[in-house]
Design a protein around this motif. Structure first.
Motif, PDB file in Angstrom:
ATOM      1  N   LYS A   1       0.832  -1.211   0.000  1.00  0.00           N
ATOM      2  CA  LYS A   1       0.000   0.000   0.000  1.00  0.00           C
ATOM      3  C   LYS A   1       0.871   1.268   0.000  1.00  0.00           C
ATOM      4  O   LYS A   1       0.656   2.204   0.765  1.00  0.00           O
ATOM      5  CB  LYS A   1      -0.941   0.007   1.200  1.00  0.00           C
ATOM      6  CG  LYS A   1      -1.911  -1.168   1.227  1.00  0.00           C
ATOM      7  CD  LYS A   1      -2.815  -1.124   2.444  1.00  0.00           C
ATOM      8  CE  LYS A   1      -3.827  -2.268   2.437  1.00  0.00           C
ATOM      9  NZ  LYS A   1      -3.195  -3.603   2.503  1.00  0.00           N
TER      10      LYS A   1
ATOM     11  N   ARG B   1      -8.829  -0.312  -5.251  1.00  0.00           N
ATOM     12  CA  ARG B   1      -8.062  -0.481  -4.015  1.00  0.00           C
ATOM     13  C   ARG B   1      -7.243   0.767  -3.705  1.00  0.00           C
ATOM     14  O   ARG B   1      -7.096   1.154  -2.539  1.00  0.00           O
ATOM     15  CB  ARG B   1      -7.157  -1.707  -4.138  1.00  0.00           C
ATOM     16  CG  ARG B   1      -7.920  -3.028  -4.080  1.00  0.00           C
ATOM     17  CD  ARG B   1      -7.096  -4.194  -4.529  1.00  0.00           C
ATOM     18  NE  ARG B   1      -7.862  -5.434  -4.484  1.00  0.00           N
ATOM     19  CZ  ARG B   1      -7.571  -6.518  -5.189  1.00  0.00           C
ATOM     20  NH1 ARG B   1      -6.515  -6.513  -5.992  1.00  0.00           N
ATOM     21  NH2 ARG B   1      -8.312  -7.598  -5.093  1.00  0.00           N
TER      22      ARG B   1
ATOM     23  N   ASN C   1      -7.600   3.209  -0.372  1.00  0.00           N
ATOM     24  CA  ASN C   1      -6.435   3.324   0.508  1.00  0.00           C
ATOM     25  C   ASN C   1      -6.190   4.792   0.865  1.00  0.00           C
ATOM     26  O   ASN C   1      -5.776   5.588   0.032  1.00  0.00           O
ATOM     27  CB  ASN C   1      -5.203   2.729  -0.196  1.00  0.00           C
ATOM     28  CG  ASN C   1      -3.946   2.843   0.656  1.00  0.00           C
ATOM     29  OD1 ASN C   1      -4.002   3.133   1.851  1.00  0.00           O
ATOM     30  ND2 ASN C   1      -2.804   2.614   0.033  1.00  0.00           N
TER      31      ASN C   1
ATOM     32  N   LEU D   1     -16.201  -4.956  -3.581  1.00  0.00           N
ATOM     33  CA  LEU D   1     -15.184  -3.924  -3.737  1.00  0.00           C
ATOM     34  C   LEU D   1     -15.780  -2.669  -4.353  1.00  0.00           C
ATOM     35  O   LEU D   1     -15.552  -1.546  -3.867  1.00  0.00           O
ATOM     36  CB  LEU D   1     -14.040  -4.454  -4.607  1.00  0.00           C
ATOM     37  CG  LEU D   1     -12.878  -3.484  -4.882  1.00  0.00           C
ATOM     38  CD1 LEU D   1     -12.164  -3.119  -3.584  1.00  0.00           C
ATOM     39  CD2 LEU D   1     -11.891  -4.104  -5.869  1.00  0.00           C
TER      40      LEU D   1
END
Length: 400
Positions: free
Chosen positions: A94, A333, A337, A381
């Motif tokens: 990440k 994603r 984040n 998601l």
């Protein structure tokens, strides 16, 4: 050593100058590189490598020139395969978007140093033990088979495992502080995950060197050519990452091309080993009269294989489908984040990319979506992304 001391000095000086220029004028100041910036600098590094190759051709002769370009193309193709792993590592850790440049550059520098050691050790061993050509050749053939057999699996635990290991050795935090390697937390100086990412990238690239170094030794045993072709293939890899980031998932047939190239070079090495044979249990220790593959033919095979596999990947339905699905998951994603980026422009870009790829889902054949569980995970998601976007719009009074 394959070249004069002057040639070595000028080449190493050029490489060091390029790395310093890259750091001080691009990476030192944290920022998110644009596609235009990445394209310009990636082209520049490729241009420098090509011009260097022509210089080798002019001053070293035709054979050295062909060996350099064959080695450079092979190493460049293998370095693109590295980018898939870089993408996995940066996603798993990440890493904030603006800090990815420093992680990549330092990882690549570490890789260049390690590969240089591998090259000189490999050259010394080959000079002493010509039978190693058998070992290198068979290793490449096995590696080609492994490439064909392996499944593409994501390792989401890499971040947790590496962070836990680092904490046992050096006080570390789970949080990034931009692209800094160390930060202060609760009054103590601690390591950020950025240091771990750099080590992970460099260490992973060393594993790739186990394939690439034998491969280029299969094309030439000139240490100067091996070193320069390998190093120039790694220079500019950072820019190439940001340029190809959205296309990596689409190169679905690249591994087959790389397997073909490694297998071909492996066979070439075995033939060369037979020609130079001194093992007593093979033909009584005498050389075997076999055909050796010319370097010019090797260059032609490498170019043809790369062109065919890349074109096939870009025009195939599987490539197009996997590009949409891979990009949609990655952008989603990244959007979720919080540490990835707080730049409103970058967040708006991510949101537009999500919408763009979401609109293309209807054009994808159901077989490319995977199992029912994969479909459910994608739906969850996207639901989280839409919920986050709703909260973001409310907080910033931003409307689409």
């Amino acid at each position: 050593m394959g070249a004069t001391p002057l040639a070595w000095s000028l080449s190493v000086g050029l490489i060091v100058a390029l790395l310093l220029f890259d750091y001080f004028f691009h990476v030192r100041k944290e920022h998110i590189p644009t596609i235009r910036e990445s394209a310009i600098w990636s082209s520049l590094y490729v241009g420098v490598a090509v011009l260097f190759g022509f210089a080798v051709w002019i001053f070293g002769g035709t054979d050295m020139g062909i060996e350099y370009f064959a080695g450079y193309l092979t190493e460049k193709a293998l370095s693109v395969d590295n980018l898939f792993v870089f993408l996995l590592l940066l996603t798993s850790f990440k890493v904030p978007k603006a800090g990815q440049q420093k992680a990549l550059l330092f990882g690549i520098v570490f890789s260049i140093i390690a590969r240089t050691a591998f090259i000189f050790v490999g050259a010394a061993l080959l000079n002493q033990f010509s039978a190693l050509f058998y070992v290198f050749g068979l290793f490449l053939i096995v590696t080609a088979g492994r490439l064909l057999a392996e499944d593409d699996e994501d390792d989401d635990e890499v971040d947790n495992v590496m962070v836990r290991f680092a904490k046992k050795v050096i006080p570390a935090t789970d949080h990034y502080d931009h692209d800094k390697l160390f930060t202060v937390e609760n009054g103590k100086r601690v390591m950020t995950p950025m240091m771990i990412v750099m080590v992970a990238i460099g260490g992973t690239d060393i594993m790739f060197a186990l394939d690439s170094i034998p491969a280029i030794f299969g094309l030439t045993q000139n240490v100067f050519i091996v070193f320069t072709a390998t190093t120039f293939s790694l220079l500019g890899l950072r820019q190439l990452y940001f340029l190809l980031e959205g296309l990596l998932d689409r190169l679905v047939y690249l591994k087959y091309g790389l397997a073909a190239i490694l297998g071909f070079i492996g066979v070439k090495l075995v033939l060369h080993a037979l020609h130079e044979n001194n093992l007593p249990f093979i033909n009584g220790g005498e050389h075997v009269d076999v055909v050796e593959v010319p370097t010019l033919l090797s260059l032609g095979v490498i170019v043809v294989v790369l062109v065919v596999t890349i074109v096939a990947s870009l025009v195939s339905p599987a490539g197009k489908a996997l590009t949409v699905l891979g990009n949609l998951k990655r952008y989603s994603r990244e959007y979720l984040n919080k540490d990835f980026t707080d730049d409103p422009v970058e967040r708006a870009r991510l949101w537009s990319k999500i919408l763009e790829n979401e609109d293309k889902l209807g054009t994808i054949d159901r077989k490319y979506f995977g199992s029912e569980g994969d479909v459910w995970e994608l739906e969850q998601l996207l639901r989280r992304v839409w919920d986050e976007q709703g909260r973001y719009e409310k907080a910033t009074d931003y409307t689409r």
